[in-house]
Design a protein around this motif. Structure first.
Motif, mmCIF file in Angstrom:
data_model
loop_
_atom_site.group_PDB
_atom_site.id
_atom_site.type_symbol
_atom_site.label_atom_id
_atom_site.label_comp_id
_atom_site.label_asym_id
_atom_site.label_seq_id
_atom_site.Cartn_x
_atom_site.Cartn_y
_atom_site.Cartn_z
ATOM 1 N N GLN A 1 0.861 -1.179 0.000
ATOM 2 C CA GLN A 1 0.000 0.000 0.000
ATOM 3 C C GLN A 1 0.903 1.236 0.000
ATOM 4 O O GLN A 1 1.894 1.279 0.719
ATOM 5 N N ASN A 2 0.520 2.226 -0.783
ATOM 6 C CA ASN A 2 1.303 3.451 -0.894
ATOM 7 C C ASN A 2 0.407 4.624 -0.526
ATOM 8 O O ASN A 2 -0.529 4.954 -1.260
ATOM 9 N N GLN A 3 0.689 5.229 0.637
ATOM 10 C CA GLN A 3 -0.044 6.405 1.070
ATOM 11 C C GLN A 3 0.871 7.633 1.060
ATOM 12 O O GLN A 3 0.788 8.498 1.934
ATOM 13 N N GLY A 4 1.750 7.683 0.072
ATOM 14 C CA GLY A 4 2.652 8.819 -0.056
ATOM 15 C C GLY A 4 3.805 8.738 0.918
ATOM 16 O O GLY A 4 4.757 7.988 0.705
ATOM 17 N N LYS A 5 3.736 9.468 2.018
ATOM 18 C CA LYS A 5 4.822 9.501 2.991
ATOM 19 C C LYS A 5 4.834 8.269 3.893
ATOM 20 O O LYS A 5 5.764 8.082 4.670
ATOM 21 N N PHE A 6 3.811 7.416 3.776
ATOM 22 C CA PHE A 6 3.729 6.176 4.546
ATOM 23 C C PHE A 6 3.438 5.033 3.579
ATOM 24 O O PHE A 6 2.459 5.060 2.843
ATOM 25 N N ARG A 7 4.340 4.036 3.570
ATOM 26 C CA ARG A 7 4.219 2.929 2.629
ATOM 27 C C ARG A 7 4.465 1.616 3.360
ATOM 28 O O ARG A 7 5.280 1.571 4.287
ATOM 29 N N ILE A 8 3.777 0.567 2.933
ATOM 30 C CA ILE A 8 3.957 -0.729 3.582
ATOM 31 C C ILE A 8 4.010 -1.853 2.556
ATOM 32 O O ILE A 8 3.417 -1.760 1.481
ATOM 33 N N HIS A 9 4.748 -2.900 2.914
ATOM 34 C CA HIS A 9 4.726 -4.178 2.206
ATOM 35 C C HIS A 9 4.320 -5.243 3.224
ATOM 36 O O HIS A 9 4.921 -5.351 4.290
ATOM 37 N N LEU A 10 3.291 -6.019 2.898
ATOM 38 C CA LEU A 10 2.752 -7.012 3.819
ATOM 39 C C LEU A 10 3.281 -8.397 3.462
ATOM 40 O O LEU A 10 3.078 -8.886 2.337
ATOM 41 N N ASN A 11 3.974 -9.016 4.407
ATOM 42 C CA ASN A 11 4.494 -10.369 4.233
ATOM 43 C C ASN A 11 3.598 -11.342 4.982
ATOM 44 O O ASN A 11 3.343 -11.173 6.182
ATOM 45 N N PHE A 12 3.125 -12.369 4.276
ATOM 46 C CA PHE A 12 2.206 -13.345 4.858
ATOM 47 C C PHE A 12 2.920 -14.689 4.985
ATOM 48 O O PHE A 12 3.151 -15.368 3.984
ATOM 49 N N PRO A 13 3.296 -15.094 6.194
ATOM 50 C CA PRO A 13 4.089 -16.317 6.345
ATOM 51 C C PRO A 13 3.397 -17.566 5.829
ATOM 52 O O PRO A 13 4.062 -18.491 5.349
ATOM 53 N N GLY A 14 2.075 -17.606 5.880
ATOM 54 C CA GLY A 14 1.370 -18.790 5.393
ATOM 55 C C GLY A 14 1.475 -18.987 3.900
ATOM 56 O O GLY A 14 1.324 -20.108 3.400
ATOM 57 N N HIS A 15 1.755 -17.916 3.149
ATOM 58 C CA HIS A 15 1.866 -18.023 1.699
ATOM 59 C C HIS A 15 3.123 -18.775 1.266
ATOM 60 O O HIS A 15 3.225 -19.182 0.099
ATOM 61 N N ALA A 16 4.070 -18.956 2.180
ATOM 62 C CA ALA A 16 5.294 -19.677 1.811
ATOM 63 C C ALA A 16 5.039 -21.165 1.589
ATOM 64 O O ALA A 16 5.812 -21.820 0.893
ATOM 65 N N VAL A 17 3.970 -21.695 2.176
ATOM 66 C CA VAL A 17 3.697 -23.134 2.119
ATOM 67 C C VAL A 17 2.658 -23.412 1.039
ATOM 68 O O VAL A 17 1.522 -22.938 1.139
ATOM 69 N N PRO A 18 2.996 -24.163 0.006
ATOM 70 C CA PRO A 18 2.029 -24.450 -1.058
ATOM 71 C C PRO A 18 0.766 -25.111 -0.494
ATOM 72 O O PRO A 18 0.830 -26.034 0.324
ATOM 73 N N GLY A 19 -0.392 -24.595 -0.909
ATOM 74 C CA GLY A 19 -1.655 -25.182 -0.490
ATOM 75 C C GLY A 19 -2.117 -24.782 0.888
ATOM 76 O O GLY A 19 -3.205 -25.195 1.320
ATOM 77 N N HIS A 20 -1.335 -23.964 1.605
ATOM 78 C CA HIS A 20 -1.737 -23.529 2.945
ATOM 79 C C HIS A 20 -2.927 -22.586 2.817
ATOM 80 O O HIS A 20 -2.910 -21.647 2.026
ATOM 81 N N ASP A 21 -3.992 -22.844 3.598
ATOM 82 C CA ASP A 21 -5.244 -22.113 3.393
ATOM 83 C C ASP A 21 -5.383 -20.876 4.280
ATOM 84 O O ASP A 21 -6.484 -20.377 4.487
ATOM 85 N N ASP A 22 -4.282 -20.370 4.805
ATOM 86 C CA ASP A 22 -4.303 -19.220 5.704
ATOM 87 C C ASP A 22 -3.140 -18.320 5.331
ATOM 88 O O ASP A 22 -2.008 -18.790 5.178
ATOM 89 N N HIS A 23 -3.394 -17.005 5.190
ATOM 90 C CA HIS A 23 -2.287 -16.095 4.880
ATOM 91 C C HIS A 23 -1.300 -16.002 6.036
ATOM 92 O O HIS A 23 -0.116 -15.761 5.836
#
Length: 256
Positions: free
Chosen positions: A23-45
């Motif tokens: 998300q980019n709000q100009g002077k405030f920006r974030i990148h969201l890392n979801f640990p559950g996405h590392a595991v193939p087929g994992h049904d939870d972010h």
């Protein structure tokens, strides 16, 4: 995404690239890392009680106005620079490389964040942990942390009743480590738990087969056995030991 296995220990290393969720709000920006996405087929972010790890940027002279969080534990880890906190309890706190802050939002906690015009640009992690129960007592912890030692893991927060300087209300331990180029440290682990590794700066290899994890990339390590982490350049890494079977809630304002 890669999935490597150390057959002799049953360890699996699931690697994940830099997140494309931002998300980019100009002077405030974030990148969201979801640990559950590392595991193939994992049904939870998320992965068990660890909901998300957010890489946050605040330019000098940025104000995030007073807002509320509920039913999540929010940890602010600032390796360089300062993050200024204000809340409705009258706390005015500065989180920096010598301090970590844990906001135990519980039934509701209002706060604001700010950088002054003469502060340096801020890059930090804001970590969202799912509590074990809803509507717990809200509060805040802001504590000095031990000095960092090169090539050694530093334990910064953990479950209530443990020996970390700060605590969260679920089964997650958090460590950081500054690795010199070529140095190796054994990834933190606990029996029956899994470990999520995130490279804040630099690049490392993980495991005996040397899975490569670069800048802002991550890996989820499951199974038993000692896992080496070796810096291919000077690096700053963080690790979360997680009980994947811990009871969790999913009603946090952001982490969920």
């Amino acid at each position: 995404m890669d999935d490597s296995t150390a057959a002799e220990t049953g360890t699996r290393i699931h690697t994940a690239p830099r997140t494309d969720v931002s998300q980019n709000q100009g002077k405030f920006r974030i990148h969201l890392n979801f640990p559950g996405h590392a595991v193939p087929g994992h049904d939870d972010h998320g992965y068990g009680p660890l909901a998300t790890v957010v890489e946050s940027f605040m330019d000098p002279g940025t104000l995030i106005r007073m807002h509320q969080h509920r039913n999540e534990e929010i940890i602010s880890w600032v390796p360089d620079g300062v993050m200024r906190h204000d809340d409705r309890l009258g706390n005015e706190l500065v989180t920096d490389p010598e301090h970590v802050m844990v906001m135990n939002a519980g039934s509701g906690f209002w706060h604001a964040e700010e950088t002054y015009e003469d502060d340096p640009p801020l890059r930090m992690l804001q970590i969202f942990v799912r509590p074990h129960s809803l509507d717990l007592e809200p509060g805040i912890q802001h504590e000095p942390i031990p000095d960092a030692a090169p090539n050694e893991w530093r334990h910064l927060f953990g479950p209530e009743g443990g020996d970390a300087p700060l605590s969260v209300r679920n089964e997650v331990d958090f460590y950081d480590c500054r690795l010199e180029a070529g140095a190796t440290a054994t990834l933190p682990s606990r029996p029956g738990w899994d470990t999520y590794l995130y490279v804040f700066d630099g690049a490392v290899t993980v495991g005996d087969e040397g899975a490569a994890i670069g800048y802002t990339e991550s890996a989820l390590v499951t199974g038993e056995g000692d896992v080496p982490v070796t810096a291919t350049e000077e690096s700053l890494v963080v690790a979360f030991c997680i009980d994947p079977d811990a009871p969790i809630t999913r009603q946090g304002t952001i982490g969920r």
